[in-house]
Structure formats: C-alpha cells, structure tokens
Design a protein around this motif. Structure first.
Motif, PDB file in Angstrom:
ATOM      1  N   ASN A   7      47.972  38.797  30.754  1.00 35.05           N
ATOM      2  CA  ASN A   7      48.438  37.470  30.333  1.00 35.05           C
ATOM      3  C   ASN A   7      49.959  37.365  30.312  1.00 35.05           C
ATOM      4  N   LEU A  18      48.211  39.457  39.398  1.00 32.50           N
ATOM      5  CA  LEU A  18      46.778  39.494  39.629  1.00 32.50           C
ATOM      6  C   LEU A  18      46.166  38.240  39.024  1.00 32.50           C
ATOM      7  N   LYS A  19      45.338  37.544  39.809  1.00 39.28           N
ATOM      8  CA  LYS A  19      44.643  36.341  39.336  1.00 39.28           C
ATOM      9  C   LYS A  19      45.609  35.314  38.724  1.00 39.28           C
ATOM     10  N   ASP A  20      46.845  35.342  39.206  1.00 39.43           N
ATOM     11  CA  ASP A  20      47.872  34.375  38.781  1.00 39.43           C
ATOM     12  C   ASP A  20      48.255  34.471  37.315  1.00 39.43           C
ATOM     13  N   LYS A  21      47.829  35.534  36.614  1.00 41.27           N
ATOM     14  CA  LYS A  21      48.189  35.582  35.192  1.00 41.27           C
ATOM     15  C   LYS A  21      48.409  36.985  34.632  1.00 41.27           C
ATOM     16  N   HIS A  22      48.119  38.036  35.402  1.00 40.72           N
ATOM     17  CA  HIS A  22      48.316  39.400  34.901  1.00 40.72           C
ATOM     18  C   HIS A  22      49.345  40.118  35.778  1.00 40.72           C
ATOM     19  N   ALA A  73      52.908  36.444  33.173  1.00 37.27           N
ATOM     20  CA  ALA A  73      53.148  36.007  34.546  1.00 37.27           C
ATOM     21  C   ALA A  73      54.603  36.164  34.973  1.00 37.27           C
ATOM     22  N   LYS A 112      50.797  43.220  37.441  1.00 41.34           N
ATOM     23  CA  LYS A 112      50.481  44.584  37.879  1.00 41.34           C
ATOM     24  C   LYS A 112      51.783  45.282  38.253  1.00 41.34           C
TER      25      LYS A 112
END
Length: 563
Positions: A527, A505-509, A529, A511
C-alpha cells in the motif's frame, strides 16, 4: 511525521540469556522485551499458572460438578466476538465431554446490547436453565444478574474485563481482575478464563471419582481455540498467555485442530502447518468476528463445536462470504470517513470523532482503527443505534487511556454520554444524535488536557540494525517459530539501504531491491505507491516468501525515510 526509535537492550539480561543457551538473536529480542532469564520463555504446560490461584475457580468447579451430578440444565451466554465464540466453544466441548447437559445462547447485539442484560435473561429463561454461565462478559451485568436471581436462575460469571464500582450478585464470579484475586495474569482473555474453569472442573470431578472406568477428557485438545481467542482479542501476551498461545500453535502446526478451525484455515487459504499468530489475528479471527459484526455469532460457534468436518467447512465458507461482505461495507465507510477527514486540519486537532447516518454499527470499530492508524489520533466512529441515539466505537494511541478520557467527558458534561465502557486502547459509548457535535468538542478538549504533545507523533519502535549475516532464511525461521503479539511485539529492524530497483505491483505495492553491506535483498512495501529516494533508512520485518516450493528471505518494509 513518523519517528523510528530503537528499543533498549538490557546488557545483563541479554548476556544471561545467551549464557543459558538462547540463540544470540533471540536473546537480544527477548531481553529488549523484558525477559530476564530462560524460565520466562519456558512455554511448556507445566509453566502455566496454577488454576487454584484464580479466585472463584474452585467454587465454580464445585457448582458445575454438582450440576452435572444432578443433570441440571446449563446455558452458556456468550459474547459476540472471537474471544466470546472460542470461550463458548471451549465450554460446550469440555462440559459435554464431562457429561453436562449444556446449550448456549448468543443474542444479537444490535437488539439486546452487550453483556447479560435483563432482556437477555428473559430470553434465556425460555430454555428453563438451572444455571446461566457467562463467557467473556457479565462482570458489569448487575441488573441482568439481579433479573436472573428474581427468576431463580443461578449465575456463574466468567469474564476478564475490568469490573465497575459494583459487582453483580452472581453465585460465583471468576475474573482475575475482580478485587482480591491473586491470579497474576491479569491480561488473560475470556477464552483463557473458561479454559481454567474447565481445568478446575475436571480436577473436581476426578476427585469425586467421576472418571472411574472411563478416559478423562483431554482438555489440551482445546488449546487451539484458546490460542485463537487470545490472539484475536489482542490481549497483552504476558508469560502465561504466551504459554497458552504457544501450546495452541503447536497443536495447529502438528495438524491437531478442531474441525471448525481446520475448516476456517481452508476457507482463508492458509496452511495450518505454517500457521503464525498473524494468521490467527488477521485471517481466522476476522472471519469469525464477521458473524458477530453483521448478524450474530451462533454461526461461528456452530462452526467451532461441530465434529463433522463437512458441516464445519460449509459454515466456514458462509463465514468467509460474510467476511467479504464486511470488507465491502468497511471499504465504503472508510472512504466516507476519509472524505470527512479531508475537511479537517488534523495538525490542529488532538482527536477525531466521525459520524455518518448510513454507517453500519458492526463495522465502526474497524473503521475507527483504520482512521486512527492513518491519522495517529484517538478516533471514535459513530453509527445510528436506537431511535435518536448514536453508538460510537473508539480506538486510541499509546499515551491516552481512552476509557479515562470518556470518564472525564462524562464528569465535565453530566448526561452527555448515556453509556460507556472499555479500556485503554478501545472503548464504546452511546450519545444522543443531536449531541454529537457537543460530544466531539468536549472529547477534543479532554484529549488535549490528557495527552502529551509527543504522543501525537507516530513512532515505530524497532530492534535496531540487523547484521547482514543474520538477514537470512535461518533467522527468519527462528523468528517465525516464536510467539509474538500484543505487548510482546514481533521484531522490526531498522537499517540504511541503497535502493537498487523499485517498481509498482498492482498499482499500489512497491516492490524493491535494497542493498546493504554488499548484499541485495528483495523487499516489498504494501500500500505504498510513491517511489523512494536512492538511499533510505527503513524499518522492516524479516519475512519468508515461498514461490513454487522455494522459500526465500524477503523484507517487509513498514516505513522508510530519506537517509
């Protein structure tokens, strides 16, 4: 390397709590945190320690009651953090409700330093006060109190920090950590000390008949501020502090907030009805602290003492903007700190001391904290202070008493540290800029001599495995409703999972969908990846994810390793 370890659960305490009617899950969590019987989770107001056991509180009450009767001018000198701001607001609100002539002063720390310094006393003297009241500071202000004595100004010190070898010659000192004080909650925050002083003052005024024919002020209305200051100052949540925080949280959740706190919740986009200690520590507290970090805390105090919600909201929005500015400054400093880290072999070092000439004094403590979390080493970040000097703010790891380490440095290299103070997990100091490298090397040696090698391995302490039948919304609501914090940590569980699905998610979380015992759970690792292997041992918290009015269980992953 990170190790997952499990808290032991004392079987007798666990069994007794269950027998006394505590939910089995909570009984297990409480027992592992040292609770032995139900009375230790009685968070009613009657469970508070009696105010008359706090040394100096009765003397302070008599001093203040006499001052109110004489219409003397009182001046509160506040500290510049959230604890100091809430302590000041508690004092202003309570004293004015009891008829006092009271104002406050919160000096810019970059100009005047910390505590009741002689310079601050001279500044305060312009207001011609009869009594100076310190909140969340003053126990180390030997010279400042002496200056007030010279000017004929009486001083009441209310503080919670550890005293030095010499106490200031104040008229009255209220501090549970002063020698001989029998108040058992040594971890009470500065706002809690001031709240107790106001309780004893009200009792003294009641004894004198001051409330005849009028309603007594309701000091319970200040407990939301006590809860905020206590949580934000990260003091240990012993039983007495848990009572104060729980009572304050109940007021917040029921909508009985001071206008300033309601405005801060609105500015942070948080809902008071579902407030948790996490909201106070990570959403509300930082917005107040931003004022003290970037300028002075008067903006925050004004927000907390006004009864005009429109004004409070305007002030809260200014604090929110200041907090965004603080985050931007912090982000740049953190990137610079990590660039320095890239040149250091952390595996060989036992500590970190970092300096950059462009860093902001008000944010170095946060940067030290972030780097300490990343590297798991005692970390001190320095910024330029007065000409030729640099100021450091340090954060430690379990197993190293940071103030003691600085004391050892000062003994080994007399004159190297110009000033220092603090406690086990956080400390501040000043050295000459040209001495930075010498300090770094001496500090490294002191830490190496004091810390056990095992303490340099990060550990995540968990509450062990959680049965799939308890991984549900009801259990998460039970946990969310309780009071957790420093010294009474929120529950973290550890289990083996099959990773069914994962995406960014958003390139850093990360899921995740995690499967255990035939059940599949939504999860998220903020945070992170890098993808996970098919099977993991994960440490996680139970969380409630609300979307379009529907509440679902979610696992918040703190750490995972291949199973």
């Amino acid at each position: 390397m990170t190790r997952i370890v499990h808290r032991p659960i004392p079987p007798r305490s666990y069994a007794l709590l269950e027998q006394q009617g505590v939910h089995p899950l909570l009984a297990r969590l409480y027992a592992s945190r040292g609770v032995q019987e139900r009375s230790q989770i009685d968070y009613s107001l009657k469970a508070l320690l009696p105010p008359d056991t706090l040394t100096g509180a009765n003397d302070a009450a008599q001093m203040l009651a006499d001052a109110i009767e004489a219409d003397a001018r009182l001046l509160i000198v506040a500290d510049y953090d959230c604890d100091g701001a809430t302590a000041c607001a508690i004092g202003i609100r309570a004293l004015r409700a009891m008829g006092a002539n009271v104002s406050y002063l919160v000096p810019n720390r970059f100009e005047y330093g910390y505590g009741l310094t002689p310079e601050i006393v001279d500044l305060a003297a312009h207001a011609e006060p009869d009594i100076i009241i310190t909140v969340d500071n003053g126990i180390a202000s030997v010279e400042g109190v002496a200056r007030a004595n010279e000017l004929g100004i009486s001083v009441l010190v209310t503080d919670h920090h550890l005293p030095g070898d010499e106490l200031p010659r104040a008229d009255v000192i209220v501090n549970p950590n002063q020698p001989g004080c029998g108040f058992t909650s040594k971890s009470i925050a500065g706002c809690g000390v001031m709240f107790y002083v106001m309780l004893t003052l009200r009792a003294e005024l009641r004894r004198r008949g001051a409330f005849a024919g009028r309603e007594e002020p309701n000091l319970g209305s200040l407990l939301d501020l006590v809860a905020l200051g206590t949580v934000a100052d990260v003091v240990k949540l012993d039983h007495n502090n848990r009572v104060l925080v729980t009572q304050g949280m109940q007021r917040i959740r029921s909508g009985k907030l001071t206008p300033g706190l309601r405005a801060l919740f609105a500015a942070a986009g948080r809902e008071p009805a579902r407030a948790t200690s996490f909201d106070l520590g990570f959403a509300i507290g930082p917005r107040l602290n931003a004022a003290g970090r970037l300028s002075d805390m008067s903006l925050g105090i004004e927000c907390l003492i006004t009864d005009d919600f429109a004004r409070a909201l305007s002030l809260a929005q200014q604090l929110d903007a200041m907090n965004r500015e603080r985050r931007e400054i912090e982000q740049g400093m953190q990137e610079e700190a990590e660039a320095q880290l890239a040149t250091i072999d952390i595996g060989e070092s036992k500590s970190l001391a970092l300096f950059h000439p462009d860093w902001h004094q008000g944010v170095i403590g946060i940067v030290a904290s972030r780097i300490k979390e990343r590297a798991h080493r005692p970390t001190i970040a320095f910024a330029r202070g007065n000409e030729g000097e640099i100021k450091g703010s340090g954060r430690s790891i379990p197993g190293l008493h940071l103030r003691d380490a600085l004391d050892l440095v000062s003994k080994r290299e007399p004159g190297l540290i110009l000033r220092f103070g603090g406690h086990a997990m956080a400390a501040g100091l000043t050295v000459r800029e040209h001495d930075f490298e010498r300090f770094r090397d001496t500090f490294e040696q002191a830490v190496a001599d004091m810390v056990e090698p095992s303490a340099l391995t990060r550990t995540i302490e968990t509450d062990g495995a959680l049965e799939a039948s308890l991984m549900n919304l009801h259990a998460a609501i039970l946990i969310e409703a309780e009071t957790w914090g420093q010294g009474f940590p929120p529950p973290v569980f550890a289990d083996r999972f099959e990773v069914r699905n994962q995406r960014l998610l958003k390139d850093k979380h990360l899921k995740l969908s995690l499967a255990k015992d035939g059940s599949v759970f939504d999860a998220i690792w903020f945070n992170r990846a890098e993808p996970l292997p098919p099977c993991v041992n994960a440490a996680y918290r139970l969380d409630i994810n609300e979307y379009q009015g529907v509440r679902r269980i979610q696992l918040m992953v703190e750490h995972a390793e291949p199973a």
